[in-house]
Design a protein around this motif. Structure first.
Motif, PDB file in Angstrom:
ATOM      1  N   ARG A  66      34.941   8.275  99.015  1.00 33.52           N
ATOM      2  CA  ARG A  66      36.152   7.462  99.058  1.00 33.52           C
ATOM      3  C   ARG A  66      36.295   6.884 100.457  1.00 33.52           C
ATOM      4  N   LEU A  67      36.798   5.689 100.514  1.00 36.20           N
ATOM      5  CA  LEU A  67      37.050   5.012 101.775  1.00 36.20           C
ATOM      6  C   LEU A  67      38.445   5.405 102.237  1.00 36.20           C
ATOM      7  N   LEU A  68      38.523   6.136 103.348  1.00 35.66           N
ATOM      8  CA  LEU A  68      39.808   6.627 103.824  1.00 35.66           C
ATOM      9  C   LEU A  68      40.597   5.547 104.553  1.00 35.66           C
ATOM     10  N   SER A  69      39.889   4.679 105.281  1.00 33.16           N
ATOM     11  CA  SER A  69      40.574   3.576 105.961  1.00 33.16           C
ATOM     12  C   SER A  69      39.559   2.507 106.327  1.00 33.16           C
ATOM     13  N   VAL A  97      34.986   6.946 106.415  1.00 33.98           N
ATOM     14  CA  VAL A  97      34.386   7.125 105.094  1.00 33.98           C
ATOM     15  C   VAL A  97      34.181   8.606 104.828  1.00 33.98           C
ATOM     16  N   GLU A  98      34.513   9.041 103.618  1.00 39.24           N
ATOM     17  CA  GLU A  98      34.299  10.426 103.197  1.00 39.24           C
ATOM     18  C   GLU A  98      33.244  10.439 102.097  1.00 39.24           C
ATOM     19  N   VAL A  99      32.267  11.317 102.230  1.00 34.66           N
ATOM     20  CA  VAL A  99      31.179  11.408 101.261  1.00 34.66           C
ATOM     21  C   VAL A  99      31.070  12.849 100.769  1.00 34.66           C
ATOM     22  N   VAL A 100      30.877  13.003  99.462  1.00 37.52           N
ATOM     23  CA  VAL A 100      30.751  14.323  98.849  1.00 37.52           C
ATOM     24  C   VAL A 100      29.307  14.567  98.451  1.00 37.52           C
ATOM     25  N   ALA A 101      28.801  15.759  98.763  1.00 34.41           N
ATOM     26  CA  ALA A 101      27.469  16.176  98.337  1.00 34.41           C
ATOM     27  C   ALA A 101      27.596  17.276  97.299  1.00 34.41           C
ATOM     28  N   ALA A 102      26.770  17.213  96.256  1.00 34.17           N
ATOM     29  CA  ALA A 102      26.753  18.247  95.221  1.00 34.17           C
ATOM     30  C   ALA A 102      25.595  19.197  95.486  1.00 34.17           C
ATOM     31  N   VAL A 103      25.883  20.480  95.396  1.00 34.18           N
ATOM     32  CA  VAL A 103      24.878  21.519  95.591  1.00 34.18           C
ATOM     33  C   VAL A 103      24.749  22.279  94.284  1.00 34.18           C
ATOM     34  N   ASP A 104      23.528  22.392  93.775  1.00 32.08           N
ATOM     35  CA  ASP A 104      23.335  23.001  92.466  1.00 32.08           C
ATOM     36  C   ASP A 104      22.134  23.944  92.507  1.00 32.08           C
ATOM     37  N   ASP A 105      22.386  25.231  92.282  1.00 33.39           N
ATOM     38  CA  ASP A 105      21.292  26.206  92.286  1.00 33.39           C
ATOM     39  C   ASP A 105      20.754  26.464  90.888  1.00 33.39           C
ATOM     40  N   GLY A 106      21.183  25.665  89.914  1.00 35.01           N
ATOM     41  CA  GLY A 106      20.720  25.826  88.546  1.00 35.01           C
ATOM     42  C   GLY A 106      21.680  26.590  87.671  1.00 35.01           C
ATOM     43  N   THR A 107      22.627  27.317  88.280  1.00 35.85           N
ATOM     44  CA  THR A 107      23.605  28.079  87.508  1.00 35.85           C
ATOM     45  C   THR A 107      25.036  27.641  87.769  1.00 35.85           C
ATOM     46  N   GLU A 108      25.275  27.088  88.954  1.00 34.98           N
ATOM     47  CA  GLU A 108      26.629  26.675  89.301  1.00 34.98           C
ATOM     48  C   GLU A 108      26.564  25.553  90.327  1.00 34.98           C
ATOM     49  N   ALA A 114      28.480  23.238  93.332  1.00 36.21           N
ATOM     50  CA  ALA A 114      29.536  23.214  94.338  1.00 36.21           C
ATOM     51  C   ALA A 114      29.563  21.835  94.978  1.00 36.21           C
ATOM     52  N   TYR A 115      30.739  21.448  95.477  1.00 29.19           N
ATOM     53  CA  TYR A 115      30.883  20.150  96.127  1.00 29.19           C
ATOM     54  C   TYR A 115      31.384  20.362  97.552  1.00 29.19           C
ATOM     55  N   ILE A 116      30.692  19.732  98.489  1.00 30.42           N
ATOM     56  CA  ILE A 116      31.062  19.826  99.897  1.00 30.42           C
ATOM     57  C   ILE A 116      31.276  18.418 100.434  1.00 30.42           C
ATOM     58  N   THR A 117      32.388  18.232 101.128  1.00 30.76           N
ATOM     59  CA  THR A 117      32.764  16.897 101.565  1.00 30.76           C
ATOM     60  C   THR A 117      32.900  16.813 103.078  1.00 30.76           C
ATOM     61  N   ASN A 118      32.514  15.688 103.633  1.00 33.69           N
ATOM     62  CA  ASN A 118      32.644  15.416 105.053  1.00 33.69           C
ATOM     63  C   ASN A 118      32.930  13.939 105.266  1.00 33.69           C
ATOM     64  N   SER A 119      33.378  13.606 106.451  1.00 29.61           N
ATOM     65  CA  SER A 119      33.756  12.223 106.734  1.00 29.61           C
ATOM     66  C   SER A 119      33.247  11.807 108.104  1.00 29.61           C
TER      67      SER A 119
END
Length: 249
Positions: free
Chosen positions: A179-182, A190-201, A203-208
């Motif tokens: 998402r564009l914050l401003s 700018v904020e960007v989300v990365a998805a982490v997937d170990d095959g069972t679950e 998670a989403y981690i976000t940074n800007s």
């Protein structure tokens, strides 16, 4: 704008998160702590912001250094069109003929030169994030695109330490949303989300990241304590974000 998360001098994006998503992901998150730029050190979650409202198109005041003459509004309500994703090790980096990167250094692999638009700012941040899979590429990209200051020095020092320790990452993760914050023409967050997937679950981690348009390209304006932007944390899902990643094109 989301409030800035205060940290001490040892807190950086790439330090191991102290929050635990699940017992299955504990080891995975420890490994993720080695990936510079992607991982926060605080327990706070990124705060929710309203979806941006579309505005009229504006013409940029300065073209990119490589001649990208795209124009755009001051918000992003959908993912950029016609984006290709190229594998950089375990991660995929986006590119657009219209918005960049317009230059890829044949020796270092540094991807730079983006359009003076919200789309260009998004692509710049995302390409910096995806370079974190390779510590040397991350260092070269940081040296080329981060504005001089204490924050840049802190960032470079941490990457150099990682290189000296031989740290690497093969964590299964990909860009998942943004998402564009401003955006004010010559400044963007700018904020960007990365998805982490170990095959069972998953998670989403976000940074800007805070950006400033200078010398025909988007430059990263790190804060004096080494933070790249106002938001970092983990989120439970992509609610409130625009989905975007290699799977979407």
């Amino acid at each position: 704008m989301t409030d800035h998360f205060e940290t001490d001098d040892n807190n950086t994006w790439w330090r191991t998160p102290r929050f635990l998503i699940s017992a299955v992901l504990v080891v995975l998150l420890i490994v993720l702590g080695l990936v510079l730029w992607l991982w926060p050190d605080g327990e706070e979650q990124a705060q929710s912001l309203p979806t941006p409202i579309a505005t009229t198109e504006v013409t940029t005041s300065e073209e990119s250094a490589c001649g990208l003459d795209a124009t755009g509004g001051t918000t992003l309500t959908k993912a950029p069109d016609n984006v290709e994703w190229e594998a950089l090790g375990a991660l995929y980096a986006p590119s657009s003929e219209k918005h960049g990167p317009g230059k890829v250094d044949p020796e270092t692999g540094v991807r730079s030169c983006y359009s003076h638009t919200p789309e260009g700012a998004l692509l710049s941040v995302t390409n910096m994030l995806t370079s974190s899979n390779d510590p040397q590429l991350l260092l070269d990209t940081s040296e080329a695109l981060i504005l001089e200051g204490p924050g840049k020095d802190i960032n470079s020092g941490r990457i150099q330490q990682r290189i000296a320790e031989g740290s690497a990452s093969t964590v299964p993760m990909q860009i998942a949303g943004f998402r564009l914050l401003s955006y004010t023409g010559d400044k963007a967050t700018v904020e960007v989300v990365a998805a982490v997937d170990d095959g069972t679950e998953k998670a989403y981690i976000t940074n800007s990241a805070d950006l400033i348009w200078q010398d025909g390209d988007w430059r990263f304006a790190f804060r004096d304590n080494g933070d790249a932007g106002p938001v970092s944390g983990n989120v439970s899902d992509l609610s409130g974000y625009i989905t975007w990643g290699p799977q979407d094109g």
